[in-house]
Design a protein around this motif. Structure first.
Motif, PDB file in Angstrom:
ATOM      1  N   ARG A 105      37.053  32.586 -86.049  1.00  0.00           N
ATOM      2  CA  ARG A 105      38.213  31.669 -86.161  1.00  0.00           C
ATOM      3  C   ARG A 105      39.218  32.203 -87.178  1.00  0.00           C
ATOM      4  NH1 ARG A 105      35.763  25.472 -85.570  1.00  0.00           N
ATOM      5  NH2 ARG A 105      35.012  25.824 -83.462  1.00  0.00           N
ATOM      6  N   ALA A 106      38.708  32.704 -88.295  1.00  0.00           N
ATOM      7  CA  ALA A 106      39.609  33.255 -89.324  1.00  0.00           C
ATOM      8  C   ALA A 106      40.315  34.498 -88.785  1.00  0.00           C
ATOM      9  CB  ALA A 106      38.815  33.593 -90.582  1.00  0.00           C
ATOM     10  N   PHE A 107      39.565  35.313 -88.037  1.00  0.00           N
ATOM     11  CA  PHE A 107      40.159  36.528 -87.463  1.00  0.00           C
ATOM     12  C   PHE A 107      41.297  36.158 -86.510  1.00  0.00           C
ATOM     13  CE2 PHE A 107      40.663  39.562 -84.102  1.00  0.00           C
ATOM     14  CZ  PHE A 107      40.742  40.769 -84.780  1.00  0.00           C
ATOM     15  N   ILE A 108      41.052  35.156 -85.661  1.00  0.00           N
ATOM     16  CA  ILE A 108      42.077  34.750 -84.689  1.00  0.00           C
ATOM     17  C   ILE A 108      43.308  34.225 -85.425  1.00  0.00           C
ATOM     18  CG2 ILE A 108      42.615  33.085 -82.850  1.00  0.00           C
ATOM     19  CD1 ILE A 108      39.570  33.268 -82.095  1.00  0.00           C
ATOM     20  N   ALA A 109      43.065  33.398 -86.444  1.00  0.00           N
ATOM     21  CA  ALA A 109      44.196  32.833 -87.196  1.00  0.00           C
ATOM     22  C   ALA A 109      45.043  33.950 -87.799  1.00  0.00           C
ATOM     23  CB  ALA A 109      43.675  31.902 -88.288  1.00  0.00           C
ATOM     24  N   GLU A 110      44.385  35.034 -88.221  1.00  0.00           N
ATOM     25  CA  GLU A 110      45.128  36.108 -88.870  1.00  0.00           C
ATOM     26  C   GLU A 110      45.779  37.070 -87.870  1.00  0.00           C
ATOM     27  OE1 GLU A 110      42.817  38.214 -91.780  1.00  0.00           O
ATOM     28  OE2 GLU A 110      44.389  39.742 -92.020  1.00  0.00           O
ATOM     29  N   HIS A 111      45.087  37.348 -86.764  1.00  0.00           N
ATOM     30  CA  HIS A 111      45.543  38.447 -85.904  1.00  0.00           C
ATOM     31  C   HIS A 111      46.166  38.046 -84.566  1.00  0.00           C
ATOM     32  CE1 HIS A 111      43.861  41.686 -88.370  1.00  0.00           C
ATOM     33  NE2 HIS A 111      42.872  40.835 -88.631  1.00  0.00           N
ATOM     34  N   ALA A 112      45.840  36.857 -84.045  1.00  0.00           N
ATOM     35  CA  ALA A 112      46.372  36.534 -82.711  1.00  0.00           C
ATOM     36  C   ALA A 112      47.881  36.367 -82.804  1.00  0.00           C
ATOM     37  CB  ALA A 112      45.720  35.268 -82.169  1.00  0.00           C
ATOM     38  N   PRO A 113      48.625  37.030 -81.908  1.00  0.00           N
ATOM     39  CA  PRO A 113      50.084  36.873 -81.972  1.00  0.00           C
ATOM     40  C   PRO A 113      50.470  35.442 -81.660  1.00  0.00           C
ATOM     41  CG  PRO A 113      49.428  38.031 -79.972  1.00  0.00           C
ATOM     42  CD  PRO A 113      48.185  37.840 -80.776  1.00  0.00           C
ATOM     43  N   LYS A 114      51.513  34.957 -82.288  1.00  0.00           N
ATOM     44  CA  LYS A 114      51.991  33.601 -82.003  1.00  0.00           C
ATOM     45  C   LYS A 114      52.730  33.676 -80.675  1.00  0.00           C
ATOM     46  CE  LYS A 114      53.326  29.328 -83.495  1.00  0.00           C
ATOM     47  NZ  LYS A 114      53.043  28.792 -82.167  1.00  0.00           N
ATOM     48  N   ALA A 115      52.164  33.009 -79.632  1.00  0.00           N
ATOM     49  CA  ALA A 115      52.781  33.093 -78.308  1.00  0.00           C
ATOM     50  C   ALA A 115      54.139  32.401 -78.315  1.00  0.00           C
ATOM     51  CB  ALA A 115      51.866  32.435 -77.281  1.00  0.00           C
ATOM     52  N   GLU A 116      55.181  33.115 -77.861  1.00  0.00           N
ATOM     53  CA  GLU A 116      56.518  32.495 -77.861  1.00  0.00           C
ATOM     54  C   GLU A 116      56.598  31.399 -76.800  1.00  0.00           C
ATOM     55  OE1 GLU A 116      57.068  36.059 -75.096  1.00  0.00           O
ATOM     56  OE2 GLU A 116      55.855  35.584 -76.829  1.00  0.00           O
ATOM     57  N   ASP A 117      55.735  31.512 -75.780  1.00  0.00           N
ATOM     58  CA  ASP A 117      55.649  30.478 -74.753  1.00  0.00           C
ATOM     59  C   ASP A 117      54.219  29.949 -74.779  1.00  0.00           C
ATOM     60  OD1 ASP A 117      55.483  28.939 -72.511  1.00  0.00           O
ATOM     61  OD2 ASP A 117      56.191  30.477 -71.117  1.00  0.00           O
ATOM     62  N   ALA A 118      54.053  28.647 -75.043  1.00  0.00           N
ATOM     63  CA  ALA A 118      52.704  28.075 -75.155  1.00  0.00           C
ATOM     64  C   ALA A 118      51.895  28.293 -73.883  1.00  0.00           C
ATOM     65  CB  ALA A 118      52.810  26.581 -75.451  1.00  0.00           C
ATOM     66  N   ALA A 119      52.583  28.481 -72.744  1.00  0.00           N
ATOM     67  CA  ALA A 119      51.868  28.682 -71.482  1.00  0.00           C
ATOM     68  C   ALA A 119      50.971  29.916 -71.543  1.00  0.00           C
ATOM     69  CB  ALA A 119      52.875  28.818 -70.342  1.00  0.00           C
ATOM     70  N   LEU A 120      51.269  30.862 -72.433  1.00  0.00           N
ATOM     71  CA  LEU A 120      50.442  32.069 -72.545  1.00  0.00           C
ATOM     72  C   LEU A 120      49.062  31.762 -73.134  1.00  0.00           C
ATOM     73  CD1 LEU A 120      53.174  34.579 -73.777  1.00  0.00           C
ATOM     74  CD2 LEU A 120      52.121  34.504 -71.513  1.00  0.00           C
TER      75      LEU A 120
END
Ligand SMILES: Cc1cc2nc3c(=O)[nH]c(=O)nc-3n(C[C@H](O)[C@H](O)[C@H](O)COP(=O)(O)OP(=O)(O)OC[C@H]3O[C@@H](n4cnc5c(N)ncnc54)[C@H](O)[C@@H]3O)c2cc1C
Length: 387
Positions: free
Chosen positions: A30-45
């Protein structure tokens, strides 16, 4: 088996929990995702996110040891417990992380090479797959061979130390990004159509391989047509015995059918629904959230039980088909059930509207990819001894 059912086949699904020490792993991913997952510009992604790829995120996951988690260390793997891998996958999917680039290599091509590949193939391909840098695509379906996979017409003909392959594959997910295809082709005509099929690794950048995009009805580009025109493949790229392709793809499909991606494709909508409902939801909304959650948790138990069987070296073809059929039914039902209860403006740009709108459009495909509902039910009927 109930006494009056003796003699009739049954499936064996038991409640199963991952090993007791996964709480830390869950917190870590969960911490890894919070740090590394790109913020999707479209929530549909965030919906159906295993069809959404991001090379940098896959590389970061690979570096952190979250790809090839159960593979031997000598091939770049991490020798973790398969149910630890399950926890990581469900966290990635629940968060809507873009895992599409490496998904197929991690889920099935790597496992296939470990089971049937040569030592040279394992050393050459697995470390880069585990690093999140080498992606694979699946070349099974053809224009006239989908459900009836044994009718594939792409052919490989012997030439010197290798083979010449010609034919057409279709619906090939991520072929436009993958460097490697695992292709099922005919190497021999036999009395039984299932005989004479062979799997080959085909490098996508070599002469004679042409990838043409297929754009889906949301305007997305996930899958492709792939044309193979006299492609030369050395015999060292053959996977398993010549002629043994049918039993190999059957084993591969068990890996493909029972994982958490078969019921979490619509999960982003549940997250948004809970947010929308707030702390004092209307009774119909509360009831719907309860129903979704109850169905979700039941299917999750079934999927984890099947993952435990795979981990124990079993080939749960029947159980995997049951999980996929129920899971796809659930993830297809959810967007329609939500639409029936929430009066949403589907042209809206807010997260809820975007996710619901895209899921309503793409969810019909959930019960096609990986084997259609009718085919799964015929596998289930055969497994139960009913046909
Ligand atoms: C999003 C998506 C991604 C995909 N990615 C890949 C990929 O990466 N690689 C790949 O190889 N393929 C891929 N596929 C293809 C997928 O595996 C096939 O679409 C699927 O197997 C069905 O084959 P078909 O489309 O040829 O339909 P058909 O086999 O022509 O079936 C048409 C309809 O007839 C029914 N039917 C067919 N035979 C029977 C029967 N014997 N009894 C009862 N009903 C029957 C089917 O259930 C279906 O409803 C993908 C498909 C989708 C939708």
């Amino acid at each position: 088996v109930a006494p009056d059912c003796r003699g009739v086949g049954t499936f064996d699904i038991r409640p199963f929990e991952p090993p007791g020490d996964v709480a830390q792993l869950r917190a870590d991913i969960r911490a890894f995702i919070a740090e590394h997952a790109p913020k999707a510009e479209d929530a549909a992604l965030r919906a159906n996110c295993w069809a959404v790829g991001d090379a940098a995120f896959s590389r970061a996951l690979g570096q952190a040891g979250y790809i090839g988690m159960i593979w031997p260390r000598q091939y770049g793997g991490h020798e973790r417990h398969p149910l630890e891998r399950y926890v990581v996958l469900e966290e990635l999917l629940a968060a809507g992380a873009p895992v599409g680039m490496h998904w197929i290599a991690d889920r099935q091509t790597g496992a296939l090479l470990l089971r049937y590949g040569t030592e040279e193939q394992r050393q050459r391909f697995l470390p880069r797959m585990a690093a999140g840098e080498l992606y694979a695509c699946i070349g099974m379906s053809e224009p006239n061979s989908g459900s009836d996979l044994a009718s594939v017409r792409a052919r490989a003909v012997r030439e010197g130390d290798g083979w010449r392959i010609s034919g057409q594959k279709t619906w090939t997910t991520n072929a436009h990004n993958a460097q490697l295809m695992i292709a099922l082709v005919r190497t021999e005509e036999g009395s039984e159509r299932q005989n004479g099929l062979t799997q080959f690794l085909i490098e996508m950048d070599q002469p004679g391989v042409e990838v043409r995009p297929i754009i889906d009805l949301t305007g997305g580009h996930d899958f492709n047509e792939v044309f193979l025109d006299d492609v030369y493949v050395p015999d060292t790229m053959r996977v398993g015995e010549a002629g043994a392709g049918w039993s190999q793809v059957t084993a591969e499909l068990s890996l493909e059918r029972s994982g958490p991606e078969r019921y979490l494709s619509s999960y982003a909508l549940l997250t948004e629904l809970v947010r929308l409902a707030g702390s004092n939801p209307a009774p119909r909304l509360a009831e719907l959230i309860g129903e979704i959650t109850a169905r979700l948790m039941t299917i999750r138990q079934m999927s984890m039980s099947t993952a435990a069987k795979l981990a124990a070296g079993e080939d749960p073809v029947l159980e995997a088909a049951v999980v996929k059929d129920l899971g796809n039914g659930f993830e297809q039902w959810m967007p329609r059930a939500v639409q029936a209860v929430v009066d949403a403006d589907l042209s809206g740009r807010d997260d809820f509207a975007r996710i619901l709108s895209v899921l309503l459009q793409v969810s019909p495909s959930f019960s096609l990819r990986g084997g259609t509902r009718e085919i799964l039910r015929s596998i289930i009927a055969r497994g139960l001894g009913l046909r």
